[in-house]
Motif scaffolding. Structure first.
Motif, PDB file in Angstrom:
ATOM      1  N   GLN A 294      45.164  44.332  88.294  1.00 22.63           N
ATOM      2  CA  GLN A 294      44.376  45.048  87.276  1.00 22.63           C
ATOM      3  C   GLN A 294      43.513  44.169  86.371  1.00 22.63           C
ATOM      4  OE1 GLN A 294      43.935  47.755  88.181  1.00 22.63           O
ATOM      5  NE2 GLN A 294      45.794  48.233  89.299  1.00 22.63           N
ATOM      6  N   GLN A 332      50.649  51.762  92.572  1.00 19.17           N
ATOM      7  CA  GLN A 332      51.593  52.858  92.726  1.00 19.17           C
ATOM      8  C   GLN A 332      52.161  52.893  94.140  1.00 19.17           C
ATOM      9  OE1 GLN A 332      50.214  56.497  90.303  1.00 19.17           O
ATOM     10  NE2 GLN A 332      48.335  55.496  90.930  1.00 19.17           N
ATOM     11  N   ARG A 593      51.381  46.120  81.376  1.00 22.76           N
ATOM     12  CA  ARG A 593      52.732  46.587  81.634  1.00 22.76           C
ATOM     13  C   ARG A 593      53.831  45.648  81.151  1.00 22.76           C
ATOM     14  NH1 ARG A 593      48.952  48.402  84.533  1.00 22.76           N
ATOM     15  NH2 ARG A 593      49.203  50.480  85.403  1.00 22.76           N
TER      16      ARG A 593
HETATM   17 MO   LIG Z   1      48.067  51.622  88.821  1.00 27.87          MO
END
Ligand SMILES: [Mo]
Ligand SMILES: Nc1nc2c(c(=O)[nH]1)N[C@H]1C(S)=C(S)[C@@H](COP(=O)(O)OP(=O)(O)OC[C@H]3O[C@@H](n4cnc5c(=O)[nH]c(N)nc54)[C@H](O)[C@@H]3O)O[C@H]1N2
Ligand SMILES: Nc1nc2c(c(=O)[nH]1)N[C@H]1C(S)=C(S)[C@@H](COP(=O)(O)OP(=O)(O)OC[C@H]3O[C@@H](n4cnc5c(=O)[nH]c(N)nc54)[C@H](O)[C@@H]3O)O[C@H]1N2
Ligand code: SF4
Length: 891
Positions: A294, A332, A593
């Motif tokens: 990301q 995911q 995260r």
């Molecule tokens: Mo994601």
């Protein structure tokens, strides 16, 4: 009771894209036992902390168990009839583009396939987009620009075979822990393996890195341009590969050579020595894998970052061979599967393209559908903007929580409030999104649902049910099919179960393919139900007649790109424009995260174990920035943008770079007073992929003035909602919460009784020190602690883990009770400190003690305390504690 052991079911972890195999057993009495599947090629038996704790998240607490229409329980028939008629009405009145689906990489391939088929082939719009837009869209776009297809060329094995691994914008240690452990093990076996981490923050992934480049935000394009120029200038271009299999290198190299060294330094924030070390190492390592996630994708230059990386691999021919290649790790569990079936608004199905008339014709013939979407639909950010403008009359959200996870989340929430008809399919009854639904549909969750998912290395595995369906919850594919049928397409949506959907999808991937498209699992078009039930994990492609399970399928070692002429494209990318810094919002807001929570916490927050690692929303701040702003350790801070702010705990750390703060994406209105960070994130997107730039918004930072701080442990959920700040977490036997008050309470006992929901007459044990402002109260129910509250004028200094543990203790004696209000453990009950190892419940103080007692390695600490001996996700943190305390221990 029967003597035979409960059956163990092989399934796949529902969290990250590593896609670990799990052995799940439903024990008599309802407990769920979880183990890693030793036969699964993604994890060979390993699991991380989140995977290991899956058994703590499958209870029915808080589940949505029945359909609801405007808040009232309804039958499935009534709910589905209403959804079908509202969608049909909107389409009849305003056309197919007036409706939309917003779906998720947490759907199974079968669910996703049906949703995409319904929208693109039968409703006739491409207004289906997915949270993968926030996650993988730049990788998809970058792959398609370079390869002509969304292909991940390599395998996990490459990460073990590489001589150099470069992580850029990936915190693998926390986000793909099992892959990280595989790499750590490979490096331990082959210490000459080199690892570089490119991340503005020094994350836990730095633990195994030989070089950490604390890059300036969005400096990645420039860094890889510099690398390409270095490769070209120093004879590292593989002329044979480039000549035979690629086009466009000259222009790409010319642009790469443009920035001067001084410009490269300014754009990347790196020193000459760092740049040179990185370029030389990359150039010298034939076997190099560049892993990105990301920090690359979620950027306004995300697609360019992807292509800047791929360009370097193409130039050196380091792609598709063992131990080399660009590697986009997926977030995911089924980010890949969604891309395969065409879940993105700009894709068709089975890797066919919406802009290509031949592809559209082929898909339509295959589906025998009345229509086919003929232009891309609305991408996530545009979709919610259209909802806000009233252009979308009916919206169906499935398996995602956009009110928390979309940028400009306040506007997303307002858009849902204003939307004439919102359907939400979720497993939970209360989320920040579902509260705005007119129709709530209860879905089957992990362990109850059945289907397939594809992991980062193109490996398709089964998720299998081992729990009974709760209440009236039904599978997502079933819900979508029922709407298809009720909208008049009974035959096209006549599925008996997930196996029949997979057969159709597999047939579609092989339909008129003959090697023209990368994605082909035609071999499974005739799989029968029993074989589907037994399906072992396999990697695509698997065309008809090829069902060999050859290990390690790779793409592009010998060209064969899907660009029409078969050549890969060098994309001539240029550095992004520099941002001008507005002094009022002088901090870069980086988001992401933490190790033990998953996204909006609807599942992981159920687990006390996972909640113990980090129990509160926070902002990582460099100590110099903090001291300039008068922010002390554990103060509360307000992070703000455009009149909107959140309040979180300050975490001062030199791992952060000055001028930037990091706030996790996880905390929602369910778990904290005001910590939804996406309210502050601007909806800027990458112009090519439409993926939002979630890591570089601009924010202001100030100390949050509170007159009183508090900490509470209690058996029942404490009634905290009007306080200036609060954050809640589960703990064994109850709850723990942090809070702060703007005005101190006059009648503290009354406040405490209200908070603990106990009778005002309940006797309270108390302690107060008027000089320091410390006030503590505890209430007991027989020999059990009901709750304890600690208040102070400054952040409360009581050991959280010790206090939380007290909910489980037996308080037979008065002195033991007094220790609760004294706020400290007895001498014979050491304070663990913050929990580091979630599996074995080992705290930071236990580890420091072990280091002081002579442990000199993570393994030795493990032997002494058992920390890190189960899933191993905390090993990097143990290493950091070791490094910090070793010197002390030697003194
Ligand atoms: Mo994601
Ligand atoms: N524990 C846990 N694991 C997860 C998830 C979870 O919620 N919790 N979610 C899963 C999902 S869906 C995803 S997408 C993945 C995400 O996995 P990652 O991408 O690894 O995770 P993030 O924390 O979002 O971001 C990675 C890093 O990018 C860095 N970064 C920010 N800006 C830049 C930049 O300009 N350049 C570079 N090079 N780096 C930058 C951040 O500092 C951060 O450390 O994780 C998956 N795994
Ligand atoms: N600021 C910032 N924002 C981000 C990110 C970031 O790094 N920074 N990352 C982005 C990324 S990469 C991602 S992937 C997204 C993730 O963001 P979301 O997808 O919004 O987050 P989740 O919490 O995973 O939401 C899943 C929802 O589906 C429900 N659910 C679980 N299982 C099922 C099921 O089987 N069926 C159905 N119907 N529902 C189910 C859960 O209860 C939950 O409400 O967030 C994005 N947003
Ligand atoms: S690494 Fe952890 S979260 Fe990811 S799939 Fe494996 S067990 Fe699940």
């Amino acid at each position: 009771m029967s003597d035979s052991p409960a059956p163990t079911v092989k399934t796949t972890c529902p969290y990250c894209g590593v896609g670990c195999g799990v052995l799940a057993t439903l024990e008599e009495g309802g407990a769920v036992t979880i183990k890693g599947d030793p036969d699964h090629p993604a994890n060979y038996g390993r699991l991380c902390s989140k995977g290991s704790a899956l058994g703590e998240t499958t209870d029915l607490d808080g589940r949505l168990l029945y359909p609801e229409i405007v808040g009232a329980r309804a039958t499935w028939d009534d709910a589905l009839d209403l959804v079908a008629s509202k969608f049909a009405e909107a389409i009849a009145e305003h056309g197919p583009d007036s409706v939309a689906f917003y779906v998720s990489g947490q759907l199974l391939t079968e669910d996703y396939y049906v949703a995409n088929k319904l929208m693109k082939g039968f409703i006739g719009s491409a207004n289906i987009d997915t949270n993968s837009r926030l996650c993988m869209a730049s990788s998809v776009a970058g792959h398609r620009r370079a390869f002509g297809s969304d292909t991940v060329p390599g395998n996990y094995q490459d990460l073990e075979l590489a001589d150099l691994i470069v992580f850029t914008g990936s915190n693998l240690a926390w986000c793909h822990p099992v892959l990280y452990q595989r790499i750590a093990a490979a490096k331990a076996a082959r210490p000459e393996m080199r690892i570089v981490l490119i991340d503005p923050r020094r994350t836990m992934t730095a633990d195994i890195a030989d070089l950490h480049l604390a890059i300036a935000p969005d400096g990645d394009v420039s860094l890889f341009l510099g690398l390409l120029a270095h490769l070209a200038n120093n004879g590292f271009v593989d002329a044979a590969y480039v000549g035979a299999f690629t086009s466009g290198i000259d222009q790409a190299v010319e642009i790469a050579r443009a920035p001067s060294l001084a410009e490269l330094m300014a754009q990347t924030g790196l020193a000459v020595a760092e740049l040179e070390a990185f370029f030389a190492l990359w150039a010298a390592s034939e076997k190099v894998v560049t892993v990105y996630s990301q920090g690359v994708n979620q950027s306004s230059s995300g697609t360019d970052k992807v292509n800047a990386i791929i360009n370097c691999h193409l130039a050196t021919g380091r792609i598709g061979r063992p131990g080399m290649g660009p590697f986009s790790v997926t977030g995911q569990p089924n980010a890949m599967g969604g891309r395969e079936v065409g879940g993105l608004a700009n894709m068709l199905a089975a890797h066919m393209e919406i802009e290509n008339p031949e592809h559209r014709d082929r898909v339509q013939r295959f589906w025998n559908s009345p229509v086919i979407a003929n232009r891309p639909g609305l991408k996530a950010v545009d979709m919610f903007e259209a909802v806000g403008q009233g252009r979308i009359k009916a919206l169906w959200i499935m398996a995602t929580n956009p009110v928390d996870s979309m940028p400009d989340a306040g506007a997303v929430e307002a858009a849902l409030k204003a939307c004439p008809f919102v359907v939400v399919s979720d497993i939970m009854a209360e989320t920040d999104t579902i509260r705005h639904a007119h129709v709530k549909l209860p879905s089957l969750g992990w362990g109850e649902k059945d289907g397939t998912v594809t992991n980062s290395e193109r490996r398709i595995s089964r998720q299998r049910a081992f729990l009974p369906p709760p209440g009236e919850a039904r599978a997502d594919w079933w819900q979508m099919s029922e709407i298809g049928r009720r909208m008049g397409h009974a035959e096209a949506f006549e599925y008996e179960g997930p196996a029949s959907i997979l057969r159709e999808y597999a047939a579609q991937t092989g339909f008129e393919n003959n090697g023209a498209r990368d994605l082909d699992i035609g071999a499974f078009a005739d799989i029968d139900d029993a074989a589907y039930d037994d399906l072992a994990p396999f990697q695509w492609p698997k065309p008809v007649n090829d069902i060999s399970l050859s290990p390690g399928i790779r793409f592009f070692a010998n060209g064969g790109f899907f660009t029409g002429d078969g050549l890969a494209r060098f994309v001539p990318v240029a550095p992004p424009a520099r941002v001008t810094v507005d002094e009022r919002r002088r901090f870069t807001l980086n988001t992401g995260r933490i190790r033990d929570h998953w996204h909006t916490m609807t599942r992981t927050a159920k687990s006390a174990r996972l909640s113990a690692h980090i129990a509160e929303p926070f902002a990582e701040i460099h100590p110099d920035d903090a001291s300039a702003l008068g922010i002390g350790p554990a103060d509360l801070v307000r992070v703000s943008s455009e009149g909107c702010g959140i309040v979180v705990r300050a975490l001062l750390t030199a791992r952060q770079q000055p001028g930037s703060i990091f706030v996790p994406m996880h905390w929602t209105d369910q778990w904290a007073s005001s910590a939804r960070v996406d309210r502050l994130v601007a909806p800027a997107v990458d112009p090519v992929s439409g993926q939002p730039a979630l890591k570089t918004s601009r924010v202001g930072l100030t100390r949050f003035e509170a007159s009183q701080y508090g900490f509470i442990v209690s058996r029942d959920r404490p009634a905290l909602d009007s306080e200036a700040y609060w954050a809640m977490a589960r703990t064994d036997g109850g709850w723990r919460a942090e809070f702060a008050l703007s005005e101190p309470f006059e009648d503290v006992p009354a406040f405490i009784c209200a908070m603990l929901a106990i009778d005002a007459a309940t006797p309270l044990l108390s302690f107060a020190d008027p000089t320091s402002g410390v006030v503590r109260y505890a209430a007991f129910d027989g020999r059990q602690l009901l709750g304890a509250i600690y208040l102070a004028n400054a952040p409360v200094s009581v050991s959280r883990s010790w206090a939380a543990d007290q909910l489980q203790q037996d308080f037979a004696s008065l002195p033991a009770r007094w220790r609760i209000v004294a706020g400290r453990p007895a001498n014979d009950m050491p304070d663990k400190g913050a929990i580091v190892c979630a599996c074995m419940n080992v705290g930071v103080n236990d580890i420091i003690d072990a280091v002081r007692a002579g442990c000199r390695s993570v393994g030795a600490v493990g032997q002494a305390t058992s920390a890190g001996t189960n899933c191993g996700s905390c090993k990097s943190e143990i290493k950091v504690i070791l490094d910090d305390h070793q010197i002390l221990a030697a003194e």
